[in-house]
Each structure stands twice: as structure tokens, then as C-alpha cells.
Design a protein around this motif. Sequence first.
Motif, PDB file in Angstrom:
ATOM      1  N   PRO A   2       0.835  -1.205   0.000  1.00 32.30           N
ATOM      2  CA  PRO A   2       0.000   0.000   0.000  1.00 32.30           C
ATOM      3  C   PRO A   2       0.871   1.257   0.000  1.00 32.30           C
ATOM      4  O   PRO A   2       2.057   1.226   0.314  1.00 32.30           O
ATOM      5  CB  PRO A   2      -0.795  -0.129   1.303  1.00 32.30           C
ATOM      6  CG  PRO A   2      -0.681  -1.557   1.701  1.00 32.30           C
ATOM      7  CD  PRO A   2       0.633  -2.039   1.172  1.00 32.30           C
ATOM      8  N   GLY A   3       0.259   2.388  -0.341  1.00 34.20           N
ATOM      9  CA  GLY A   3       0.986   3.641  -0.337  1.00 34.20           C
ATOM     10  C   GLY A   3       1.464   4.009   1.048  1.00 34.20           C
ATOM     11  O   GLY A   3       0.974   3.495   2.060  1.00 34.20           O
ATOM     12  N   VAL A   4       2.416   4.953   1.082  1.00 30.46           N
ATOM     13  CA  VAL A   4       3.041   5.293   2.361  1.00 30.46           C
ATOM     14  C   VAL A   4       2.029   5.900   3.324  1.00 30.46           C
ATOM     15  O   VAL A   4       2.063   5.634   4.530  1.00 30.46           O
ATOM     16  CB  VAL A   4       4.239   6.238   2.120  1.00 30.46           C
ATOM     17  CG1 VAL A   4       3.786   7.564   1.499  1.00 30.46           C
ATOM     18  CG2 VAL A   4       4.980   6.503   3.411  1.00 30.46           C
ATOM     19  N   ARG A   5       1.088   6.696   2.796  1.00 36.28           N
ATOM     20  CA  ARG A   5       0.097   7.304   3.687  1.00 36.28           C
ATOM     21  C   ARG A   5      -0.860   6.251   4.254  1.00 36.28           C
ATOM     22  O   ARG A   5      -1.195   6.268   5.439  1.00 36.28           O
ATOM     23  CB  ARG A   5      -0.668   8.392   2.933  1.00 36.28           C
ATOM     24  CG  ARG A   5       0.170   9.631   2.640  1.00 36.28           C
ATOM     25  CD  ARG A   5      -0.625  10.660   1.854  1.00 36.28           C
ATOM     26  NE  ARG A   5      -0.746  10.235   0.462  1.00 36.28           N
ATOM     27  CZ  ARG A   5       0.033  10.669  -0.532  1.00 36.28           C
ATOM     28  NH1 ARG A   5       0.995  11.533  -0.269  1.00 36.28           N
ATOM     29  NH2 ARG A   5      -0.136  10.251  -1.765  1.00 36.28           N
ATOM     30  N   THR A   6      -1.295   5.325   3.408  1.00 31.63           N
ATOM     31  CA  THR A   6      -2.174   4.253   3.885  1.00 31.63           C
ATOM     32  C   THR A   6      -1.469   3.376   4.904  1.00 31.63           C
ATOM     33  O   THR A   6      -2.042   2.978   5.926  1.00 31.63           O
ATOM     34  CB  THR A   6      -2.650   3.409   2.699  1.00 31.63           C
ATOM     35  OG1 THR A   6      -3.310   4.248   1.750  1.00 31.63           O
ATOM     36  CG2 THR A   6      -3.613   2.324   3.162  1.00 31.63           C
ATOM     37  N   THR A   7      -0.202   3.083   4.633  1.00 30.23           N
ATOM     38  CA  THR A   7       0.573   2.263   5.559  1.00 30.23           C
ATOM     39  C   THR A   7       0.721   2.954   6.907  1.00 30.23           C
ATOM     40  O   THR A   7       0.588   2.323   7.966  1.00 30.23           O
ATOM     41  CB  THR A   7       1.960   1.963   4.963  1.00 30.23           C
ATOM     42  OG1 THR A   7       1.798   1.290   3.712  1.00 30.23           O
ATOM     43  CG2 THR A   7       2.774   1.102   5.904  1.00 30.23           C
ATOM     44  N   GLN A 326       3.824  12.806   2.297  1.00 26.13           N
ATOM     45  CA  GLN A 326       4.621  11.585   2.346  1.00 26.13           C
ATOM     46  C   GLN A 326       5.705  11.684   3.417  1.00 26.13           C
ATOM     47  O   GLN A 326       5.965  10.719   4.145  1.00 26.13           O
ATOM     48  CB  GLN A 326       5.242  11.310   0.982  1.00 26.13           C
ATOM     49  CG  GLN A 326       4.245  10.865  -0.073  1.00 26.13           C
ATOM     50  CD  GLN A 326       4.882  10.716  -1.438  1.00 26.13           C
ATOM     51  OE1 GLN A 326       5.774  11.487  -1.811  1.00 26.13           O
ATOM     52  NE2 GLN A 326       4.428   9.732  -2.206  1.00 26.13           N
TER      53      GLN A 326
END
Length: 771
Positions: A2-7, A326
Amino acid sequence: MPGVRTTAIAVLIGVLIVQTWARLPSGWVLALLGLGAGAWALRAPRPWLRVPALALLACAWAAWRGGIAFDARLPRELEGRDIVVTGRVAELAQARADATRLVLDVDAAHLDGDPLPLRGRVEVSWYGAASLPAPCSRWRLLLRLRRPRGLLDPGGHDGERSALSRGTVAVGYVREDAGNAPLGDAGGFCLDALRAAVAAAIAHAVPDVHDAALLRALSVGDTRGLDNTDWAVARANGIAHLIAISGFHVGLAGLAGAGLVTLLYALAPTLALRMPRQPVQALAALAVAAGYGLLAGLALPTLRTVLMIAVATLARCGRRHASGSQALALALMVMLVVDPLAVLDAGFWLSFVGVAFLMACLNERGAGWRGLVHELTVGQWLMTLSLLPLSLWFFGEASLVGALSNLLAVPLVSFLIVPLALAGTAVLPVCPPLAGLLWRGAAWLVHGMWWLLEYLAGWPGAHWHLPAVSLPALMLATLGSLWLFAPRGIPARPLGALLFLPLLWPPRPALADGAFRIYMLDVGQGLSVAVETAHHALLYDAGAAYPSGFDLGAAVVTPALHALGIDRLDVLMVSHADNDHAGGAAAVAAVFPEATRWAGEPARMRMPTGACRAGQHWQWDGVRLRVLWPSAEAAPVAKGNQRSCVLLVEGAGGRLLLTGDIDRRVEPAVAAAVPAGDGRALILQVPHHGSRSSSSAAFIAALEPSLALVSAGWRNRFGHPHPLVVQRYRQAGIELLDTAEDGALAVEVPPEGVPRVLRRWRPDTPRYWRE
């Protein structure tokens, strides 16, 4: 993946889930959970399926770290024992009126010559210390220690949660011993010694003691010279983040580092042939920001900024682009991996949520000076409103003048005071007179700024209190802030203000005519009881105040009253003038000046009060209140505990007897003065904290209370409540509740039926970090 924000969001959710647990699973369970979640994250066929696996992995990690921190505490069987400890002085020792406060990083401990497995951070008081222990110095000390345990009250600070997040394994004091002695320097570079040296140089250069204390706080994060009044002014103006070294200052330091590199390349253009300018700028910004963050003590806001600059630096050196969101998400993940217990600290939330709001909502800055003005004006309103729900959640108060105060203080501190202070610090090694000149200039600006802030602190709304905030109200108000300041194009943005209404008007069960509520607050070895009827409130005693400046009236009682929704006191009654009952009364009276004041020993009080005498009576909302003691005959001869005001509160469905510290000599007269209850249950405040000299069997038999409430400190040196007293109540079949075990207590006496215990703050809100 997943993207860094979702993670980052998944990791945060996993860490937060753990903080709601009353107990932590065993290490084997956490290991299996972590392995299973890790395997799931690696083998999930779709990226979105990895999100819950990452949350579970973060959950296992946070629980494991929390368990390690809790298990590192002093073993219970060693509480109250004298332990020989060797350790290094961490942070900056603080000299107070009553004692020297210091933090030790323990590297060895012995009991009766046998080694103990005690390691970690210990916070102790040293009464009668000959000198202030130097930072990083090693000492051998004889300590009397106990596990961290705090008071637990509505709207109060959770000391045990803070102790866990700081890594504190024990608290206590230094015992007098001939072997207490320094063991020399710990060796190596000591950052705290550098901070202390700079703070001492500022104190020597700036003539005004208060200006020097403020400048030390703004320069190197040394807040030892600030008192409760200074912090009250800071909270009233919403500028505590400036005093604690804000992340903005660290960012400005990083920009200064990048600017120096830009100047260097302008003076020597051929350097660009050997090394590209942008990576060098990024590395210089990181080095200067990290250096300043370390000099300032590396608090959470500074650490967050340093991590964000580190992310941007790595991206620049790797020729990649990292957006602000990010960088914030990566900084969040790094902090949670390194220290998942950081979520227990209010600074974590204020720092990350504040920056997230700025990034999400302040995206229409514009160019040039107009953009700067927009950021300084709209940005302050944004920060004030967006952090308002969190401020009320953590501190029980917020400042409505904070936007104006920050509009004035932020530019002054960030662009003039701090640069002058840091310039003075930079030139101190080469030219001390110039450093002193720069510091005095900064102090002159600090003096004028603080004069203005003290004036603004007196404005209406500077100290804005609301009842305790619920989690749904917090989330709705935060969403409302996001809606209000959303970018243009989001429809009906003003409607976001409606989501603040649950904060302003929280649901509170109304009291019927003839009913009343009792709140026995947890004030340690002392007493404070609030009685509330439908439209009136009385406070009986206010806890202690200590020479160190810690005042339970200000720290516990008034925040609790605000959290309970009691915004007006009609009567402040102080049973007698002993410190554990009367010490906090002045602080309460300052917040509620309209309250009528009565005391059992008015001549010994620090403020004007009337004398309570048997026969005084009044009625509120169908509830009758009567003073039963001291009588007119006994008042001139009774002293101390025997002069305690005894108050009887009678509602339609039950009664309450507040006895202060009366003993067996007074109890017969009090019992005789209590009229027959017509079958109504009686709630008794156990006299004198349950001492052996009170609560005689005859007194208990005469009153026949259905419920007894005792206020005492955990492991207090008097042994209250005495085991024999506890046995008397139990043998009589009377339920006994103790603030030392239960925290604050809430009891409701309805107009019909029987009194019921509404809440016991400790057992009803269990958390794994609480004893």
C-alpha cells in the motif's frame, strides 16, 4: 505494498488499538500474532489486503514494547525498601524550594549487598542536597523507591501513562547516607552538559532573572526557571508550543543551514563541479536541524520535524520527490516503529495533527509577502480551531485568544528572538561579549512580548473550560475543523462549525429536585469532596499544596470540577486548616471567587473565611444542608482535627455526612446531632482518612451507614485506612470504597430508591499501564 500514507494510517491504528486494552497478552501470543501478520502482509494477493495485516503487526509490536516497559518497573516487593543505586544523571537537575529533582539512568542496583535487576529511568527528589548534580555525572545514592502510581480524577493528568511513555521505572527520594557521593564523569560527550552551560551563560548575561528564564526556555528548552504562573500565561495564550521549542523553529534552523550552503556556493561557484548543490543543501539543513533539536532536548515536535527533514533529505539525495504528506507519513511510521508508546503523549498528537491540518488545508498560500501574511493569519486561526478539540481532550481547557496571541508571538519568536538567541549561542565559544549582547537584545524582545501576553491572558476566553470531552465529540469536532478549512470547491464549508456543538453542549444527566451527586476526588493523602444539586454546587476541602509549588487545588480539584461540568461554586467549605485539607483552597477560591467560604479554623486560613458553626443550614433544589459541628460551646476550646466542620446533606432519597478529620472524642457529639433518617440511606465520609483514632465501633453502630468513602494516599506513611478500621466497617456489613484503590468516586443519591455508585475511576477505566 500500500501507499506510504495508507501504511502509516494502518500502523497508527494498530498501535492505538493496544492503548485501549486493560491487560496485555503474553509474549507467546504476541509473537504468534506478529509472525502471522507478517506472513499475511508478505503473501497477500492484493495490496489492500495487506493493510489489516500491517495494523495487526503494529498491534503486536506496540503491545510487546508496552509489556517490556511495564515489566521494567520496580518489583512490587521492593517498594518502600532502601536500595543502593548507581547511575548517570539524565536531563537537567532542578532545584526547587523543597528539594532537588533529578532523573537517574540506573546501571546497577543492590539491596543488602545483593544485585537487583533494576534498570531504566528513576525520578527522585533529594531533600537537603548540598549542590545541583551536574548533567551526565555518575552517582552512588541510597534511594527509597516505589512504582509509578498517579492520581486518577475526572479531567486529571494520568501520571502512570506519562511514566510509561517516558520510560520511568520508579519514583522516590534520596535517603540520608554517608555513602551518597559522586562517582565522577560518565565519560564521552554530554549534550545535557552543553545545554546547561549555554543556559548558565544566558543567566549570567541577562540581568533580569525572569527574562533569562524565558530566553533559556526558548533557546535550549530549559524550562526549570518557569513557574506555574508562567505556564498559566502560556496556556491562556496558546503558546506552550513555542516555549517547548516548536517544530517550526527547528525547520527555520534547517533553512538557515541550507542558506549557508547557498551562500557558500555563491562565493565559490566551482564547488558545483565537484558536488551538486541541492544534496549538500539538504544534508546541511538536516545537520543543523538535528543539532538544534538535540540542543533543545529533542522533544516530540522537534523530533517530528527532524524526521521529516531527514525524509526530504534522503529523497533529494536519491533524486526522488517526496511530498509534504509523504514526509509526514514516513516520519510518523519511523516514530511509531522506534517508540510506539509516543502515542500516549499529548505532544505527539498536537504535533502531527497540527502539521497534517496545515498541509491539508493551507494550500492556497500564494506568492511573496501576501503568501507569508496569509500563512501567518489564516494559519493561526487554522491551528487554533483544529487543535481546539485535542486541547480540550488532553488538558480540559483551550484558549480563544490563542489565534491573536500566536499571530503576535510566532513571528516575533521565530524571526527575531530565536535567531538572536541561537546567534549568541553560536558565537559564545569565540566571543562571549558579543554573545551576551545578542542575548540581551533577545531578552529585551522577550520582556515586551511577555508583558503583552500577560495582558492578553486576562481577556475573557483566555482560559476556556468545558466538561470532559467524549471520543465521538472529539472526532466530530476534528472533522468539523477539516470541513471548515477545506480547499475551495468543497461545498457548505461553514456547516463544519455545527460539528463542534457536541463539544459545547455535551449531554449531562440532569438532577431531579431532591437529588444530589457526590464526587470524592483522588487527591492522595488529603480530602476533597464536591456535592452537586440540580442548580448548585459545594466543595468540601481542596487537597494539599506543597512547597515545591505543586498545588492539588489547581492541578486536580479545579480541572475536575470543570470536567464534571461544574462551572460555578456556591460554597467552599474547608473542614479545618491542616494542609491536606486546606492547602489547595486558595487556588480553588481564585478560580471561583463568587463562592461563599466557611472554615472550621478561619484564623489559620491563608484567605478570609467565615466560621462554620453548628446550626447553620440552607436548602438547594429540595436538598437540605446543615452544619452539625463545631458547636458554639466547643469551638473556643477545640483545636485542629476536632474543629473540623461536619456537614450533613439530606436529599429525598438519602443522606451524606462529611466529617473531615474528627476523632473519637468528637464522634459521640456528632452521632447525637445526626437526626433519624426515616429509612433513608446514609453515606459516610470516613473520618480522618480511616485513622485508628477515629471510626469507633459505637460511632459506626449509631450511624449505620450503607456506604463509607475514605480518601487516602496510596501507600501513605500513616497506614490509612488502618486495618482495624477497615475490619470494623466490614464486620458491620458496610461497603467501603477507597480512593487509593479506586481513584475518584462518583455516587448519586436519587429522590427515590437507593444511592448508587456511578463510577470508580480506576477500576471502571482499566488500562494496561495502570497499577
